[in-house]
Design a protein around this motif. Structure first.
Motif, mmCIF file in Angstrom:
data_model
loop_
_atom_site.group_PDB
_atom_site.id
_atom_site.type_symbol
_atom_site.label_atom_id
_atom_site.label_comp_id
_atom_site.label_asym_id
_atom_site.label_seq_id
_atom_site.Cartn_x
_atom_site.Cartn_y
_atom_site.Cartn_z
ATOM 1 N N ALA A 152 -37.450 -10.307 -0.613
ATOM 2 C CA ALA A 152 -37.047 -8.910 -0.441
ATOM 3 C C ALA A 152 -38.124 -8.109 0.283
ATOM 4 O O ALA A 152 -37.842 -7.363 1.227
ATOM 5 C CB ALA A 152 -36.733 -8.283 -1.804
ATOM 6 N N ALA A 153 -39.365 -8.261 -0.151
ATOM 7 C CA ALA A 153 -40.458 -7.511 0.471
ATOM 8 C C ALA A 153 -40.677 -7.956 1.912
ATOM 9 O O ALA A 153 -40.943 -7.131 2.799
ATOM 10 C CB ALA A 153 -41.740 -7.677 -0.339
ATOM 11 N N VAL A 155 -38.474 -9.309 4.106
ATOM 12 C CA VAL A 155 -37.440 -8.848 5.038
ATOM 13 C C VAL A 155 -37.522 -7.338 5.231
ATOM 14 O O VAL A 155 -37.283 -6.830 6.339
ATOM 15 C CB VAL A 155 -36.029 -9.283 4.598
ATOM 16 C CG1 VAL A 155 -35.919 -10.796 4.543
ATOM 17 C CG2 VAL A 155 -35.622 -8.653 3.278
ATOM 18 N N ALA A 156 -37.873 -6.602 4.165
ATOM 19 C CA ALA A 156 -38.019 -5.152 4.309
ATOM 20 C C ALA A 156 -39.126 -4.817 5.292
ATOM 21 O O ALA A 156 -38.972 -3.937 6.156
ATOM 22 C CB ALA A 156 -38.291 -4.509 2.952
ATOM 23 N N GLN A 159 -37.914 -6.138 9.052
ATOM 24 C CA GLN A 159 -36.827 -5.479 9.758
ATOM 25 C C GLN A 159 -37.148 -4.024 10.105
ATOM 26 O O GLN A 159 -36.432 -3.404 10.900
ATOM 27 C CB GLN A 159 -35.521 -5.588 8.985
ATOM 28 C CG GLN A 159 -35.478 -4.878 7.662
ATOM 29 C CD GLN A 159 -34.284 -5.331 6.824
ATOM 30 O OE1 GLN A 159 -33.515 -6.241 7.210
ATOM 31 N NE2 GLN A 159 -34.086 -4.698 5.690
ATOM 32 N N ALA A 160 -38.249 -3.506 9.553
ATOM 33 C CA ALA A 160 -38.718 -2.187 9.985
ATOM 34 C C ALA A 160 -39.345 -2.258 11.372
ATOM 35 O O ALA A 160 -39.506 -1.227 12.035
ATOM 36 C CB ALA A 160 -39.736 -1.646 8.980
ATOM 37 N N LEU A 182 -29.673 -10.152 -2.290
ATOM 38 C CA LEU A 182 -30.765 -9.715 -1.426
ATOM 39 C C LEU A 182 -30.289 -8.512 -0.600
ATOM 40 O O LEU A 182 -30.214 -8.565 0.630
ATOM 41 C CB LEU A 182 -31.191 -10.866 -0.508
ATOM 42 C CG LEU A 182 -32.580 -10.802 0.132
ATOM 43 C CD1 LEU A 182 -33.681 -10.712 -0.923
ATOM 44 C CD2 LEU A 182 -32.797 -12.006 1.028
ATOM 45 N N PRO A 183 -29.955 -7.418 -1.289
ATOM 46 C CA PRO A 183 -29.380 -6.270 -0.578
ATOM 47 C C PRO A 183 -30.333 -5.623 0.408
ATOM 48 O O PRO A 183 -29.901 -4.857 1.274
ATOM 49 C CB PRO A 183 -29.015 -5.301 -1.720
ATOM 50 C CG PRO A 183 -29.902 -5.693 -2.856
ATOM 51 C CD PRO A 183 -30.071 -7.178 -2.735
ATOM 52 N N GLU A 184 -31.636 -5.923 0.298
ATOM 53 C CA GLU A 184 -32.600 -5.376 1.256
ATOM 54 C C GLU A 184 -32.362 -5.905 2.664
ATOM 55 O O GLU A 184 -32.757 -5.273 3.653
ATOM 56 C CB GLU A 184 -34.029 -5.728 0.827
ATOM 57 C CG GLU A 184 -34.458 -5.152 -0.508
ATOM 58 C CD GLU A 184 -33.991 -5.984 -1.700
ATOM 59 O OE1 GLU A 184 -34.295 -5.583 -2.829
ATOM 60 O OE2 GLU A 184 -33.326 -7.031 -1.500
ATOM 61 N N LEU A 185 -31.737 -7.076 2.774
ATOM 62 C CA LEU A 185 -31.541 -7.713 4.070
ATOM 63 C C LEU A 185 -30.344 -7.085 4.786
ATOM 64 O O LEU A 185 -29.223 -7.099 4.278
ATOM 65 C CB LEU A 185 -31.309 -9.217 3.878
ATOM 66 C CG LEU A 185 -31.079 -10.053 5.132
ATOM 67 C CD1 LEU A 185 -32.308 -10.027 6.034
ATOM 68 C CD2 LEU A 185 -30.727 -11.484 4.754
ATOM 69 N N ARG A 186 -30.582 -6.546 5.955
ATOM 70 C CA ARG A 186 -29.518 -5.955 6.770
ATOM 71 C C ARG A 186 -29.465 -6.710 8.093
ATOM 72 O O ARG A 186 -30.348 -6.563 8.945
ATOM 73 C CB ARG A 186 -29.790 -4.466 7.008
ATOM 74 C CG ARG A 186 -29.855 -3.655 5.721
ATOM 75 C CD ARG A 186 -30.006 -2.164 6.001
ATOM 76 N NE ARG A 186 -31.226 -1.868 6.755
ATOM 77 C CZ ARG A 186 -32.422 -1.702 6.204
ATOM 78 N NH1 ARG A 186 -32.570 -1.807 4.887
ATOM 79 N NH2 ARG A 186 -33.482 -1.429 6.953
ATOM 80 N N SER A 279 -44.166 -13.767 1.556
ATOM 81 C CA SER A 279 -44.965 -12.560 1.784
ATOM 82 C C SER A 279 -46.026 -12.780 2.855
ATOM 83 O O SER A 279 -46.579 -11.813 3.402
ATOM 84 C CB SER A 279 -45.640 -12.121 0.484
ATOM 85 O OG SER A 279 -46.552 -13.112 0.026
#
Length: 306
Positions: A152-153, A155-156, A159-160, A182-186, A279
Motif C-alpha cells: 500500500a505504501a 504504490v501510494a 503513483q504520486a 489494496l484500495p490505494e492502488l489506482r 517499501s
C-alpha cells in the motif's frame, strides 16, 4: 463482489526468503512501473493464482460454500441435485484443462481461460451475477490472498510520481480483489494487461510487448524507462527482458519466489534490482533518478569549462 471478497479475506503473513539480500541499484531513468499481482502485490496462499495445493476436501467444501454464497442450492435439496459440489470440482478442473488444450491447438504456447465461461457451463440456468459470485467465493476460499507488506505504501508513493500498470496472470475477479484489499492502488485500465482478457498467459512475450506499447502510447515512455516488478524469473522477468523493459525481482515471500534455476532461458536475465520488501522500490528509483540527474549536471559542468 468487493464486499464478498473482504468478508472472505483474512490477514496472511509473508514468509521470509532465507539468504535473500536486496540489490537496490542505483537504477536511473525509470519513469514508469509495471507490477505483477499474485506473489508480488498480493500474498497468495497458493503462491500464484489458482487452487494450488488445496486438498480435494478443501476444494469440495469451498465449492459447496460458493454455491451457497451465490444463492444456488447444493445437492442437499432436489432443486440442487445438478449442483453437487463433489462433482463440480473435478468438472471445473477438467474444463480448464480441456480449454487450455484447445487453445494450444490453435498455436498459443501459454493458453489462458476466461473462468466465467466455464462456470456458466457448470451452472446452467444461473444468472451472471450468481455465476460470478460463485467463482469469486470459490477462489477466495481455495486461494486466500492478502496485501503484501509494504504494498500500500509503495504504490501510494509511486503513483504520486509515475504511471503504474499491471501485467498479470489473472481472472475477472482480480481487479475487484485489488479494489477490495489494496484500495490505494489506482490503475489506468489502459495500462493493465490481464491474461484472461488476452486469452494468453505469462511468460508469453506478447503480454509484455503489449504493456510496453501501452506505456509508450499513453505515457510517452520507452521500454528502458519502465521497470517490471515480479516474483518469477520466467513468468515476469524473462518476458519483460525480451520486451526491453527494466526488471526488479521481488524476493519477499518464500511461497511465491520462483528463481527458475532449471530454466536455461532465465540464465541470461539479470534483474536490475532485487527487492526483499516493496517499501524498497520507491527509494531505489528515487536514488537512481537523482544519480542520473547529478551525473548529467556534473557532465554539463565539465563540458562548459572545456
Amino acid at each position: 463482489m468487493v464486499e464478498l471478497i473482504r468478508r472472505l479475506s483474512a490477514p496472511l503473513a509473508a514468509r521470509p526468503v532465507a539468504g535473500a539480500l536486496p540489490r537496490l541499484g542505483p537504477l536511473g531513468g525509470v519513469r514508469g512501473v509495471l507490477f505483477d499481482v499474485y506473489g508480488t502485490l498480493l500474498i497468495s496462499a497458493a503462491g500464484d493464482i489458482g487452487a494450488g495445493s488445496a486438498s480435494r476436501e478443501v476444494r469440495r467444501t469451498a465449492m459447496a460454500a460458493a454455491l451457497r454464497d451465490a444463492g444456488i442450492a447444493d445437492a442437499g435439496t432436489a432443486a440442487g441435485a445438478a449442483h453437487d459440489a463433489s462433482r463440480l470440482v473435478p468438472a471445473l478442473e477438467a474444463a480448464i484443462r480441456a480449454q487450455h488444450a484447445a487453445i494450444q491447438e490453435r498455436g498459443l504456447e501459454y493458453p489462458e481461460v476466461e473462468l466465467r465461461e466455464l462456470w456458466r457451463r457448470l451452472l446452467p440456468g444461473a444468472g451472471t451475477a450468481a455465476v460470478e459470485r460463485a467463482a469469486v467465493s470459490y477462489e477466495c476460499r481455495v486461494n486466500p490472498v492478502w496485501p503484501m507488506p509494504g504494498a500500500a505504501a509503495a504504490v501510494a508513493a509511486l503513483q504520486a510520481r509515475v504511471p503504474i500498470g499491471i501485467v498479470s496472470n489473472a481472472q475477472f475477479f482480480t481487479p475487484p480483489v485489488l479494489a477490495a484489499l489494496l484500495p490505494e492502488l489506482r490503475i489506468d485500465p489502459r495500462l493493465a494487461v490481464w491474461s484472461y482478457a488476452e486469452r494468453e498467459a505469462k511468460p508469453s512475450p506478447r503480454l509484455f510487448a503489449a504493456a510496453a506499447a501501452r506505456m509508450a502510447h499513453h505515457c510517452r515512455l520507452s521500454p528502458r524507462e519502465v521497470v517490471m516488478v515480479g516474483n518469477d524469473m520466467r513468468n515476469d522477468l524473462l518476458g519483460a527482458h525480451s520486451a526491453g523493459l527494466r526488471t526488479a525481482l521481488f524476493a519477499g515471500d518464500a511461497r511465491s519466489l520462483r528463481l527458475r534455476r532449471d530454466d536455461p532461458r532465465c540464465a541470461a536475465v539479470h534483474p536490475d534490482l532485487v527487492l526483499t520488501h516493496l517499501s524498497q522500490l520507491p527509494g531505489a528509483l528515487r536514488r537512481g533518478n537523482t544519480h542520473v540527474a547529478d551525473a548529467r549536471r556534473t557532465g554539463a559542468g565539465r563540458r562548459s569549462t572545456g
